[in-house]
Motif scaffolding. Structure first.
Motif, PDB file in Angstrom:
ATOM      1  N   ASP A 108       0.865  -1.190   0.000  1.00  0.00           N
ATOM      2  CA  ASP A 108       0.000   0.000   0.000  1.00  0.00           C
ATOM      3  C   ASP A 108       0.899   1.237   0.000  1.00  0.00           C
ATOM      4  OD1 ASP A 108      -1.749   2.115   0.432  1.00  0.00           O
ATOM      5  OD2 ASP A 108      -2.689   1.227   2.199  1.00  0.00           O
ATOM      6  N   HIS A 110       0.237   4.229  -0.060  1.00  0.00           N
ATOM      7  CA  HIS A 110      -0.255   5.337   0.767  1.00  0.00           C
ATOM      8  C   HIS A 110       0.239   5.230   2.211  1.00  0.00           C
ATOM      9  CE1 HIS A 110      -2.588   6.410  -2.686  1.00  0.00           C
ATOM     10  NE2 HIS A 110      -3.117   5.203  -2.697  1.00  0.00           N
ATOM     11  N   THR A 121      -3.059   6.806  -9.640  1.00  0.00           N
ATOM     12  CA  THR A 121      -3.746   5.517  -9.600  1.00  0.00           C
ATOM     13  C   THR A 121      -2.932   4.401  -8.950  1.00  0.00           C
ATOM     14  OG1 THR A 121      -2.959   4.957 -11.819  1.00  0.00           O
ATOM     15  CG2 THR A 121      -5.102   6.073 -11.657  1.00  0.00           C
ATOM     16  N   THR A 122      -1.655   4.605  -8.725  1.00  0.00           N
ATOM     17  CA  THR A 122      -0.805   3.563  -8.150  1.00  0.00           C
ATOM     18  C   THR A 122      -1.243   3.224  -6.740  1.00  0.00           C
ATOM     19  OG1 THR A 122       1.088   4.208  -9.507  1.00  0.00           O
ATOM     20  CG2 THR A 122       1.565   2.945  -7.511  1.00  0.00           C
ATOM     21  N   GLN A 123      -1.380   1.915  -6.484  1.00  0.00           N
ATOM     22  CA  GLN A 123      -1.778   1.425  -5.165  1.00  0.00           C
ATOM     23  C   GLN A 123      -0.675   0.603  -4.492  1.00  0.00           C
ATOM     24  OE1 GLN A 123      -4.838   2.198  -3.693  1.00  0.00           O
ATOM     25  NE2 GLN A 123      -4.914   3.596  -5.431  1.00  0.00           N
ATOM     26  N   SER A 124       0.100  -0.135  -5.289  1.00  0.00           N
ATOM     27  CA  SER A 124       1.181  -0.952  -4.732  1.00  0.00           C
ATOM     28  C   SER A 124       2.379  -0.891  -5.666  1.00  0.00           C
ATOM     29  CB  SER A 124       0.726  -2.393  -4.501  1.00  0.00           C
ATOM     30  OG  SER A 124       0.286  -2.994  -5.695  1.00  0.00           O
ATOM     31  N   ASP A 146      -1.979  -0.626 -10.126  1.00  0.00           N
ATOM     32  CA  ASP A 146      -3.172   0.094  -9.684  1.00  0.00           C
ATOM     33  C   ASP A 146      -4.023  -0.779  -8.768  1.00  0.00           C
ATOM     34  OD1 ASP A 146      -2.220   2.071 -11.334  1.00  0.00           O
ATOM     35  OD2 ASP A 146      -3.756   1.824 -12.879  1.00  0.00           O
ATOM     36  N   PRO A 148      -4.202  -2.850  -5.120  1.00  0.00           N
ATOM     37  CA  PRO A 148      -3.540  -2.966  -3.814  1.00  0.00           C
ATOM     38  C   PRO A 148      -2.917  -4.357  -3.633  1.00  0.00           C
ATOM     39  CG  PRO A 148      -5.761  -2.068  -3.576  1.00  0.00           C
ATOM     40  CD  PRO A 148      -5.625  -2.552  -4.996  1.00  0.00           C
TER      41      PRO A 148
END
Length: 176
Positions: A108, A110, A121-124, A146, A148
């Motif tokens: 993650d 974030h 859009t990147t999540q991981s 995009d 997680p």
């Protein structure tokens, strides 16, 4: 360069460990065949980024950041939307991989301190350093998803093997 005709299907993020491992092994054979006899580092990075990006459905940005000094990465060959142009070693996931010379597997982004959002859009993300046998940093391989938690220990193991081989093959690449 050896001619290859194998067309790999896109591996989905839902693939299990064994299926991921088999797919990485096939992709690696394909990359090795394409790079047979190749001596140009930029051409090799471009080929690797392209082959990886088009083999995994959950790879949404795939590319290299080149180490151009002791504290700065500059974007190299990649596939996907625009990436950040310059990343200091002191910032983000790529900077951490370069600074620590260790793979960063981030489920993650974030939650990663000082993450640089090159794409909203990147999540991981997974970032693997490319090191010569002497430990000189040539680049980092950066892969964003995009989705997680897209990357697993299987991805890490195979990408580290690939980057270690690139570091051995291109150890004579001129410093910066």
């Amino acid at each position: 360069m050896a001619e290859t005709t194998t067309l790999l299907t896109l591996l989905p993020v839902t693939a299990g460990a064994e299926e991921r491992a088999r797919h990485y092994e096939a992709v690696r054979r394909h990359i090795d065949a394409l790079l047979e006899g190749e001596t140009d580092w930029i051409a090799a990075m471009a080929t690797v980024a392209c082959e990886l990006h088009h083999a995994f459905d959950y790879y949404h940005w795939t590319g290299f950041y080149r180490a151009v000094s002791d504290d700065l990465l500059i974007v190299g060959p990649y596939q996907g939307t625009h990436g950040c142009l310059r990343i200091p070693f002191s910032r983000g996931v790529c900077g951490a991989a370069a600074r620590m010379r260790q793979t960063q597997l981030v489920p993650d982004v974030h939650q990663f301190p000082d993450h640089i959002a090159c794409s909203a859009t990147t999540q991981s993300e997974i970032v693997v350093p490319v090191l010569t046998p002497e430990g000189r940093l040539l680049a980092v391989l950066d892969i964003d998803s995009d989705i997680p938690a897209a990357f697993t220990e299987v991805d890490q193991r195979y990408l580290e093997q690939l980057c270690a081989e690139l570091g051995r093959r291109f150890a004579d690449t001129p410093q910066r």
